[in-house]
Enzyme design. Structure first.
Site, PDB file in Angstrom:
ATOM      1  N   LYS A 180     -39.736  63.244  -8.067  1.00  0.00           N
ATOM      2  CA  LYS A 180     -40.300  62.014  -7.485  1.00  0.00           C
ATOM      3  C   LYS A 180     -40.138  62.137  -5.977  1.00  0.00           C
ATOM      4  O   LYS A 180     -39.062  61.888  -5.435  1.00  0.00           O
ATOM      5  CB  LYS A 180     -39.527  60.805  -8.010  1.00  0.00           C
ATOM      6  CG  LYS A 180     -40.333  59.513  -8.092  1.00  0.00           C
ATOM      7  CD  LYS A 180     -40.926  59.019  -6.789  1.00  0.00           C
ATOM      8  CE  LYS A 180     -39.918  58.309  -5.927  1.00  0.00           C
ATOM      9  NZ  LYS A 180     -40.471  57.927  -4.598  1.00  0.00           N
ATOM     10  N   GLY A 233     -30.923  61.006  -0.168  1.00  0.00           N
ATOM     11  CA  GLY A 233     -31.492  59.839   0.495  1.00  0.00           C
ATOM     12  C   GLY A 233     -30.397  58.962   1.057  1.00  0.00           C
ATOM     13  O   GLY A 233     -29.293  59.428   1.367  1.00  0.00           O
ATOM     14  N   SER A 234     -30.694  57.684   1.131  1.00  0.00           N
ATOM     15  CA  SER A 234     -29.780  56.749   1.801  1.00  0.00           C
ATOM     16  C   SER A 234     -28.583  56.393   0.910  1.00  0.00           C
ATOM     17  O   SER A 234     -28.641  56.520  -0.317  1.00  0.00           O
ATOM     18  CB  SER A 234     -30.546  55.471   2.153  1.00  0.00           C
ATOM     19  OG  SER A 234     -31.019  54.862   0.971  1.00  0.00           O
ATOM     20  N   GLY A 238     -28.489  55.611  -3.038  1.00  0.00           N
ATOM     21  CA  GLY A 238     -27.559  56.479  -3.777  1.00  0.00           C
ATOM     22  C   GLY A 238     -26.669  55.673  -4.713  1.00  0.00           C
ATOM     23  O   GLY A 238     -26.424  56.068  -5.862  1.00  0.00           O
ATOM     24  N   GLU A 255     -26.692  63.473  -2.438  1.00  0.00           N
ATOM     25  CA  GLU A 255     -26.582  64.014  -1.075  1.00  0.00           C
ATOM     26  C   GLU A 255     -27.059  62.905  -0.160  1.00  0.00           C
ATOM     27  O   GLU A 255     -28.258  62.666  -0.033  1.00  0.00           O
ATOM     28  CB  GLU A 255     -27.412  65.291  -0.967  1.00  0.00           C
ATOM     29  CG  GLU A 255     -26.937  66.206   0.127  1.00  0.00           C
ATOM     30  CD  GLU A 255     -27.534  65.804   1.454  1.00  0.00           C
ATOM     31  OE1 GLU A 255     -26.864  65.024   2.186  1.00  0.00           O
ATOM     32  OE2 GLU A 255     -28.632  66.247   1.747  1.00  0.00           O
ATOM     33  N   CYS A 289     -29.822  64.453   7.388  1.00  0.00           N
ATOM     34  CA  CYS A 289     -28.528  64.009   6.822  1.00  0.00           C
ATOM     35  C   CYS A 289     -27.381  64.653   7.575  1.00  0.00           C
ATOM     36  O   CYS A 289     -26.355  64.041   7.827  1.00  0.00           O
ATOM     37  CB  CYS A 289     -28.412  64.394   5.364  1.00  0.00           C
ATOM     38  SG  CYS A 289     -29.853  63.992   4.409  1.00  0.00           S
ATOM     39  N   GLU A 386     -24.615  55.556  10.411  1.00  0.00           N
ATOM     40  CA  GLU A 386     -25.669  56.564  10.501  1.00  0.00           C
ATOM     41  C   GLU A 386     -26.905  55.911  11.113  1.00  0.00           C
ATOM     42  O   GLU A 386     -27.381  54.877  10.630  1.00  0.00           O
ATOM     43  CB  GLU A 386     -26.002  57.112   9.116  1.00  0.00           C
ATOM     44  CG  GLU A 386     -26.991  58.251   9.190  1.00  0.00           C
ATOM     45  CD  GLU A 386     -27.308  58.856   7.834  1.00  0.00           C
ATOM     46  OE1 GLU A 386     -27.494  58.086   6.879  1.00  0.00           O
ATOM     47  OE2 GLU A 386     -27.366  60.093   7.755  1.00  0.00           O
TER      48      GLU A 386
HETATM   49  P1  ADP Z   1     -34.729  57.019   3.216  1.00  0.00           P
HETATM   50  O1  ADP Z   1     -33.763  56.102   3.879  1.00  0.00           O
HETATM   51  O2  ADP Z   1     -34.608  58.440   3.600  1.00  0.00           O
HETATM   52  O3  ADP Z   1     -36.129  56.503   3.142  1.00  0.00           O
HETATM   53  P2  ADP Z   1     -34.301  56.250   0.528  1.00  0.00           P
HETATM   54  O4  ADP Z   1     -32.950  56.346  -0.054  1.00  0.00           O
HETATM   55  O5  ADP Z   1     -34.881  54.925   0.787  1.00  0.00           O
HETATM   56  O6  ADP Z   1     -34.215  57.160   1.779  1.00  0.00           O
HETATM   57  O7  ADP Z   1     -35.339  57.047  -0.344  1.00  0.00           O
HETATM   58  C1  ADP Z   1     -35.108  58.337  -0.870  1.00  0.00           C
HETATM   59  C2  ADP Z   1     -35.855  58.487  -2.172  1.00  0.00           C
HETATM   60  O8  ADP Z   1     -35.337  57.512  -3.076  1.00  0.00           O
HETATM   61  C3  ADP Z   1     -37.350  58.237  -2.081  1.00  0.00           C
HETATM   62  O9  ADP Z   1     -38.020  59.117  -2.956  1.00  0.00           O
HETATM   63  C4  ADP Z   1     -37.480  56.813  -2.577  1.00  0.00           C
HETATM   64  O10 ADP Z   1     -38.748  56.536  -3.140  1.00  0.00           O
HETATM   65  C5  ADP Z   1     -36.416  56.788  -3.654  1.00  0.00           C
HETATM   66  N1  ADP Z   1     -35.937  55.449  -4.000  1.00  0.00           N
HETATM   67  C6  ADP Z   1     -35.898  54.340  -3.220  1.00  0.00           C
HETATM   68  N2  ADP Z   1     -35.420  53.289  -3.910  1.00  0.00           N
HETATM   69  C7  ADP Z   1     -35.124  53.723  -5.158  1.00  0.00           C
HETATM   70  C8  ADP Z   1     -34.581  53.132  -6.331  1.00  0.00           C
HETATM   71  N3  ADP Z   1     -34.244  51.849  -6.372  1.00  0.00           N
HETATM   72  N4  ADP Z   1     -34.412  53.907  -7.421  1.00  0.00           N
HETATM   73  C9  ADP Z   1     -34.742  55.206  -7.403  1.00  0.00           C
HETATM   74  N5  ADP Z   1     -35.269  55.830  -6.324  1.00  0.00           N
HETATM   75  C10 ADP Z   1     -35.459  55.103  -5.220  1.00  0.00           C
END
Ligand code: ADP
Length: 484
Positions: A180, A233-234, A238, A255, A289, A386
């Protein structure tokens, strides 16, 4: 490049080696961060598409892909790596358009993706179990087996590199993957899946469902058919992922972010350190990151480091991805707002240098001039949180003990580096720094695919890259045979 130049239609999902319309037929607008303009549409996959993708992956595991030997899997990965190289120019332009990163960085990401495929292709048949001496009459051995269907939820900042380290390792171990990608940048994920098909990856071994995190991402993280989730991701998302995967008691690799320090001691080679101090902060416009956002400097070289960094900073230029300057735009208006908010919180700090936004830069792009603060207290928000933008803070320290305390004084622990000519100090700090990676007299070591990567604390857990990832993407089974 425009979306019309792509050899595939990004408004489709890639499931079972076929391009399919998303279940609800819906699309998301895709924006070029360099101009802020919408450039087309991508698929808005739903939980029904995730169901289809997991079913395709399960079918792959009980079909041709599941029957393949490790050397066969390795050869396919190597072929994918070759095809990635053959399409290097198109992939780099796609990533630059989609993420807004300077073309030379996008080219480096393509090279890294190809190298991951080469590395994991070569490693596929080199992971094996062991035999264990045991009681009389027994033979005991271990097997390394795939988890089954692995879910990969990735961000927009380094799509190709993260696909390489995560999907590459998962496929090497014989898992079938559902990817995804981020809603902001999914083009190279789709391109990669199609190249994998061309390289002979069997149907369903890799499926890509673009879509919103809260829909497609959440559906993948909580899917009962998935055996492992890797997420980059964030921190906030996470935590959601860890909570969702807990319901199915899944292994998960997280990560997340960082506030990674570089420690510059009085005996450091400051000129050698200088490019690393800066590049590690501004690469990908600080949206990394493992960005180094904290520069800790001992008093004896403090003025020198601050002044030399400031001089270089003033020359830094931000511009469109294709103009290939020091840094590109941020990914979105939202990200720019967040970074501007942090800059606002730094209003009373000593701002020692600000780079430039190149004169011919498109108006609607999400540009931030790189900004350097000095004399910052270790507890200030800009030294703790961050930022995910081109902002660095210089923090002074008196001695080694204080340097360690400051370096370890955030909730993160992803990367740290030490600049010092004192070998004993290097060894001491390598042990004392709370960090998943420590670099001595360098930062990042060129990002080698061989080097296990991951964090502690809010930076996450689990390791990707290198052989460690192969252990993470497999399950160890112990077999004890009694034969008398
Ligand atoms: P960033 O701050 O880098 O945008 P995110 O953590 O928001 O990072 O997003 C990283 C990934 O996690 C993306 O593919 C996003 O679509 C996905 N994502 C965001 N929200 C959710 C969620 N509630 N459940 C699963 N995946 C998610």
């Amino acid at each position: 490049m425009t979306l019309k130049d792509l050899w595939f239609d990004p408004s489709l999902c890639f499931i079972g080696n076929m391009w399919v319309s998303p279940d609800n037929g819906q699309a998301l607008a895709l924006q070029d961060p360099s101009t802020g303009q919408d450039i087309g549409e991508i698929a808005c996959g739903t939980s029904a598409d995730i169901d289809r993708a997991v079913a395709a992956a399960e079918a792959a595991l009980s079909g041709e892909w599941g029957r393949m030997t490790a050397p066969e899997r390795g050869r396919i990965l190597a072929r994918i790596g070759q095809l990635v190289q053959d399409h290097a120019d198109a992939l780099a332009r796609m990533e630059a358009l989609d993420v807004g990163k300077p073309l030379k960085q996008a080219k480096a990401d393509v090279a890294a993706l190809a190298r991951y495929m080469e590395f994991y292709g070569g490693a596929a048949d080199k992971i094996h179990g062991t035999t264990i001496p045991y009681l009389d009459g027994y033979t005991v051995y271990t097997l390394r087996e795939p988890h089954g269907v692995t879910g990969h939820i990735i961000p927009w900042n380094y799509p190709m590199q993260i696909i390489g380290r995560s999907v590459g390792a998962a496929l090497a171990m014989g898992n079938a993957a559902v990817l995804k990608p981020a809603e902001e940048a999914c083009l190279t994920a789709l391109a990669f899946a199609d190249l994998a098909r061309q390289a002979g990856l069997p149907d369903g071994a890799l499926n890509v469902v673009p879509g919103l995190g809260k829909e497609a991402g959440a559906a993948l993280a909580s899917h009962p058919g998935v055996g492992h989730i890797s997420f980059t991701g964030s921190v906030g998302v996470g935590k959601l992922i860890q909570t969702a995967t807990a319901q199915n008691v899944l292994p998960v690799t997280l990560e997340l972010g960082g506030k990674s320090p570089q420690l510059v001691f009085d005996d450091a080679d400051v000129d050698a350190a200088l490019p690393f101090l800066i590049n590690a902060g501004i690469q990908n416009a600080g949206q990394t990151c493992s960005a180094s956002s904290r520069i800790l400097v001992q008093r004896g070289v403090y003025d020198q480091v601050r002044d030399k960094m400031a001089t270089r900073y003033n020359d830094l230029q931000a511009g469109s991805a294709m103009s290939d300057l020091d840094l590109g735009p941020l990914i979105s208006a939202r990200q720019k707002d967040i970074v501007e908010g942090f800059l606002g919180q730094g209003a009373s700090l000593e701002r020692v240098a600000t780079g430039q936004i190149a004169p011919d830069t498109p108006n609607g792009g999400h540009y931030i001039a790189p900004t350097l603060f000095a004399g910052v207290s270790p507890n200030h928000t800009l030294a703790q949180d961050e930022i995910f933008g081109p902002v660095q803070v210089i923090i002074p320290f008196e001695d080694e003990a204080q340097a360690i305390e400051i370096a370890n004084g955030t909730k993160f622990g992803l990367v740290a580096s030490v600049w010092s000519r004192d070998g004993a100090r290097q060894m001491r700090l390598a042990k004392k720094l709370r960090s998943g990676q420590v670099f001595l007299n360098n930062y990042g070591a060129g990002g080698g695919v061989e080097l296990p990567f991951g964090g502690t604390g809010l930076s996450g857990h689990g390791r990707e890259k290198g052989f460690e990832a192969l252990y993470g993407f497999s399950m160890l089974k112990t077999v004890a045979a009694f034969h008398g």
